[in-house]
Design an enzyme around this catalytic site. Structure first.
Site, PDB file in Angstrom:
ATOM      1  N   ASN A  49       0.831  -1.211   0.000  1.00 46.14           N
ATOM      2  CA  ASN A  49       0.000   0.000   0.000  1.00 46.14           C
ATOM      3  C   ASN A  49       0.864   1.258   0.000  1.00 46.14           C
ATOM      4  O   ASN A  49       0.619   2.213  -0.740  1.00 46.14           O
ATOM      5  CB  ASN A  49      -0.901   0.027   1.235  1.00 46.14           C
ATOM      6  CG  ASN A  49      -2.018  -0.990   1.187  1.00 46.14           C
ATOM      7  OD1 ASN A  49      -2.317  -1.559   0.140  1.00 46.14           O
ATOM      8  ND2 ASN A  49      -2.650  -1.223   2.322  1.00 46.14           N
ATOM      9  N   ARG A  84     -10.144  -3.189 -14.747  1.00 45.22           N
ATOM     10  CA  ARG A  84      -9.006  -4.050 -14.408  1.00 45.22           C
ATOM     11  C   ARG A  84      -9.426  -5.499 -14.607  1.00 45.22           C
ATOM     12  O   ARG A  84     -10.511  -5.896 -14.168  1.00 45.22           O
ATOM     13  CB  ARG A  84      -8.557  -3.843 -12.961  1.00 45.22           C
ATOM     14  CG  ARG A  84      -8.104  -2.426 -12.629  1.00 45.22           C
ATOM     15  CD  ARG A  84      -7.451  -2.378 -11.250  1.00 45.22           C
ATOM     16  NE  ARG A  84      -7.330  -1.023 -10.758  1.00 45.22           N
ATOM     17  CZ  ARG A  84      -6.333  -0.189 -11.065  1.00 45.22           C
ATOM     18  NH1 ARG A  84      -5.390  -0.608 -11.895  1.00 45.22           N
ATOM     19  NH2 ARG A  84      -6.286   1.033 -10.569  1.00 45.22           N
ATOM     20  N   HIS A 124     -14.815   4.269 -15.140  1.00 47.49           N
ATOM     21  CA  HIS A 124     -14.606   3.439 -13.946  1.00 47.49           C
ATOM     22  C   HIS A 124     -15.864   2.651 -13.589  1.00 47.49           C
ATOM     23  O   HIS A 124     -15.871   1.889 -12.629  1.00 47.49           O
ATOM     24  CB  HIS A 124     -14.184   4.343 -12.779  1.00 47.49           C
ATOM     25  CG  HIS A 124     -13.733   3.616 -11.561  1.00 47.49           C
ATOM     26  ND1 HIS A 124     -14.480   3.575 -10.394  1.00 47.49           N
ATOM     27  CD2 HIS A 124     -12.628   2.880 -11.316  1.00 47.49           C
ATOM     28  CE1 HIS A 124     -13.838   2.865  -9.480  1.00 47.49           C
ATOM     29  NE2 HIS A 124     -12.713   2.423 -10.012  1.00 47.49           N
ATOM     30  N   ARG A 127     -13.536   2.811   4.657  1.00 47.52           N
ATOM     31  CA  ARG A 127     -12.370   1.957   4.855  1.00 47.52           C
ATOM     32  C   ARG A 127     -11.069   2.750   4.914  1.00 47.52           C
ATOM     33  O   ARG A 127     -10.206   2.505   5.733  1.00 47.52           O
ATOM     34  CB  ARG A 127     -12.285   0.923   3.730  1.00 47.52           C
ATOM     35  CG  ARG A 127     -11.196  -0.128   3.931  1.00 47.52           C
ATOM     36  CD  ARG A 127     -10.885  -0.850   2.640  1.00 47.52           C
ATOM     37  NE  ARG A 127     -10.056  -0.050   1.759  1.00 47.52           N
ATOM     38  CZ  ARG A 127     -10.151  -0.047   0.438  1.00 47.52           C
ATOM     39  NH1 ARG A 127     -11.071  -0.776  -0.163  1.00 47.52           N
ATOM     40  NH2 ARG A 127      -9.343   0.693  -0.302  1.00 47.52           N
TER      41      ARG A 127
END
Length: 708
Positions: free
Chosen positions: A49, A374, A434, A563
């Site tokens: 990350n 993706r 997206h 999150r």
């Protein structure tokens, strides 16, 4: 107002807030409910990350600090240099915590007869074996690179460990770097299969054999992260595919953004570090002294290698409900009868793959239209689309070439799709597509039947096993008409559609959220009933945040499950007193986006979306938000949302000071554990549960905040 190290205004800084999310990931390495090897994996995730953070987010701040040194951030009142210094301090604390846990876990691993040792801890026999490995295999692969007037300063490989060496011969002092040979594992396993040694330590032990005739002054390991967020400027006169190929090459020329060093401190080492930093044009606040081995992402393959022998030290194998009763034609018939909603990975992503693959094989299918952002390696999605085109069906695919770090992968898939006969579009100029949508068109006699899938996550069967996401299947006319207009808008030429049910960004989703928040405010003022509950990855859009503040000032209870980064400050008197913000970090990455507007305890207007509430998603991307109509699908989704609201075991609550705290109460309910337990094969839906809401919850939370 409580003083915060993360802001001095009414908003947290996005990137400082994100660092606290990464700290929560690090804390999973301490959670006793996680198995040992999974704790190590969380440390690797935190390192991965952070790499992306320094490849994307930090370089943009560094650029602003260079170009606009006196300008202040509108949300925090700080200059960019102030932000970088605060970022450095927070991340330094994160790193220390991460390596503290790492050392503890490596020690705990010895109880299972697996030893990660330093070179000084090896026995004479082990040392002899390690030396043989060096002479026979490592030494031929090691290449020192001098740093002097006769050697151009090399383009050092990104995110790879290097060894810096200073040597002397008489009065002559020279310096060199040694890249670790790329095809060797970082951890060399000795013959007894119980002991592991870091390769860089073995190379450092043998530096005299590499620099023959020179005295070794000192050495240390280092690692560089580069700017990978080079701005992409589209040229409408040139094919986008070609532009993206050129962009990938240009991006490799990004400037360094971080230098990590692993070494015990000494004045001599510090001087060499500063020389290296100067060559890389980095400042002191870009240097990180790491108290352990660099790049903990080596733990990913290490954990994978140990997992087969230690099944009790990893999470139990989990396979979501595959819904075998909805196979092929049965799935399409079920969609005609009712909207279907699934929660991945508790409901296997196979249900989506089955939907697409069945349509590709069905001779009655005449067209398939899909967005792709993706995709997995060896993508079943791409293979299904290729097979459909080979069977003569019209297949239209909107592939986002600008998906960060997936550009090369997507260029490859574009070539394969086009060669297979698919029509490939790249979306709209200067906007990323997206959204996650799939349309199947079938012929049934003289009738045309259409089926739509909306998702919150990518059409990627690999990540779908570890990301939590929502899928909606529907055949309702309004949704079909909307998604047909959506695809025609993106692949051809037409005005922005006037959608009947869905909301589409840019602008549309933000406007819809503002409208729904306003409706909730009015309803609450009239009835004293209602609430707002959002679940997302990030909350950074100032316009929506201000509207949530307005709702809180009107007394509306607001529950936010965020999150990652959150710029909203909860618990501020007369501004956000009724807002609760929590983050859930667990075995699966919480990725679903759900926006619920309650009119009372049991009824709500609920939307799922591909978009987080971030300015980029609201204004600079093609995103879809989809309302869920009353019926079993909505009941299912509300139960899911209530489970997240009930979670205390894996939840951190955001305080007015900007820190995350666990609640001090005896509540062991974990939403993820609950969903796993209730996702066995043949279960029709998640079993509804009764959740008692505590009307004094917010006041309790505030007392806990104040106690910290």
């Amino acid at each position: 107002m409580e003083v915060s190290e993360f802001t001095n205004l009414n908003y947290y800084h996005r990137d400082l807030s994100w660092l606290l999310f990464n700290r929560r990931v690090i804390h999973e390495a301490k959670d006793p409910s996680n198995p040992l090897l999974e704790k190590l994996r969380f440390l690797a995730i935190a390192s991965s990350n952070l790499d992306e953070f320094f490849m994307v987010r930090v370089p943009s701040i560094q650029s602003l600090a260079r170009l606009q040194p006196k300008d202040k951030d509108t949300r925090t009142g700080w200059t960019q240099e102030d932000v970088l210094l605060k970022l450095y301090e927070i991340n330094l604390n994160n790193t220390r915590l991460q390596y503290q846990y790492f050392n503890q876990l490596i020690e705990e691993l010895t109880k299972h007869q697996k030893f990660v040792k330093s070179i000084n801890e090896l026995s004479a026999e082990q040392l002899q074996e390690a030396d043989s490995f060096f002479y026979e295999l490592l030494l031929p692969a090691v290449t020192p690179i001098g740093l002097d007037a006769y050697h151009a300063f090399p383009k050092l490989a990104e995110k790879k460990v290097h060894i810096f060496v200073q040597v002397h011969q008489g009065n002559r002092v020279e310096r060199a770097v040694i890249p670790l040979p790329p095809l060797f594992s970082r951890l060399h396993q000795l013959a007894n299969e119980q002991t592991y040694l870091f390769v860089e330590q073995l190379i450092i032990r043998h530096l005299p054999e590499i620099f023959v005739g020179w005295e070794i002054d000192h050495s240390f390991c280092f690692r560089i992260t580069y700017d990978k967020d080079l701005e992409f400027r589209e040229d409408t006169e040139e094919k986008l595919f070609t532009q993206m190929e050129e962009y990938i090459i240009e991006r490799s020329k990004g400037l360094p953004s971080r230098l990590e060093i692993s070494s015990e401190w000494s004045k001599e080492v510090e001087e060499s570090v500063l020389i290296l930093a100067n060559l890389l044009q980095l400042k002191v606040r870009d240097l990180y002294w790491v108290p352990g081995p660099l790049d903990l992402t080596f733990l990913f393959p290490f954990v994978d290698s140990l997992a087969p022998d230690f099944p009790g030290l990893v999470f139990p194998r989990f396979i979501g409900n595959t819904h075998k009763e909805l196979n092929g034609a049965e799935l399409f018939q079920a969609i005609e009868e009712n909207d279907l909603l699934f929660h991945h990975p508790y409901d296997s992503f196979d249900i989506v793959l089955n939907f697409l693959e069945s349509a590709a094989a069905d001779p009655n299918t005449i067209a398939i239209k899909q967005t792709l952002y993706r995709m997995a390696p060896n993508s079943r999605v791409v293979n299904a689309l290729k097979k459909a085109a080979a069977k003569g069906k019209q297949v239209t695919v909107l592939v986002e070439l600008k998906a960060r770090f997936d550009e090369e992968n997507n260029l490859h898939w574009v070539q394969e799709l086009e060669e297979a006969g698919c029509y490939v579009s790249y979306g709209l100029h200067q906007l990323k597509t997206h959204s996650k949508a799939l349309l199947i068109v079938k012929k049934d006699g003289r009738q045309i039947k259409q089926y739509v899938h909306f998702g919150t996550g990518n059409y990627n069967e690999k990540t779908s096993s570890i990301y939590t996401d929502i899928s909606l299947f529907t055949a309702k006319k309004e949704y079909v008409a909307d998604i047909t207009a959506f695809f025609n808008y993106l692949s051809g030429y037409r005005q922005v559609p006037n959608y009947q049910r869905i909301a589409v960004s840019p602008n549309g989703i933000q406007q819809k959220l503002l409208e729904k928040i306003e409706q909730t405010i009015v309803h609450y003022q009239q009835t004293k009933q209602g609430a707002i509950c959002f679940k997302m990855n990030s909350l950074t859009d100032k316009v929506v945040i201000n509207k949530l503040y307005e709702a809180s000032q009107s007394g509306v209870p607001i529950h936010l499950i965020v999150r990652g980064a959150c710029c909203l400050k909860p618990g501020i008197p007369n501004l956000s007193e009724t807002i609760e913000v929590k983050s859930i970090v667990g075995r699966f990455l919480e990725h679903s986006r759900i926006y619920a507007f309650y009119t009372n305890d049991k009824e709500a207007d609920v939307w799922i979306s591909s978009a987080d509430i971030m300015t980029r998603n609201m204004l600079h991307r093609i995103e879809i938000a989809t309302p869920i109509e009353k019926g079993p699908a909505l009941d299912h989704l509300l139960t899911i949302l209530d489970s997240f609201r009930k979670d205390r075991k894996k939840a951190y609550y955001l305080t007015a000071s900007g820190h995350s705290r666990r609640l001090i109460e005896n509540n062991e309910f974990s939403a993820q554990e609950y969903f796993i337990a209730h996702s066995q094969p043949n279960s029709e839906t998640i079993i509804p549960m009764s959740i008692k809401e505590n009307p004094n919850l917010l006041s309790k939370i505030r007392k806990i905040w104040q106690s910290h």
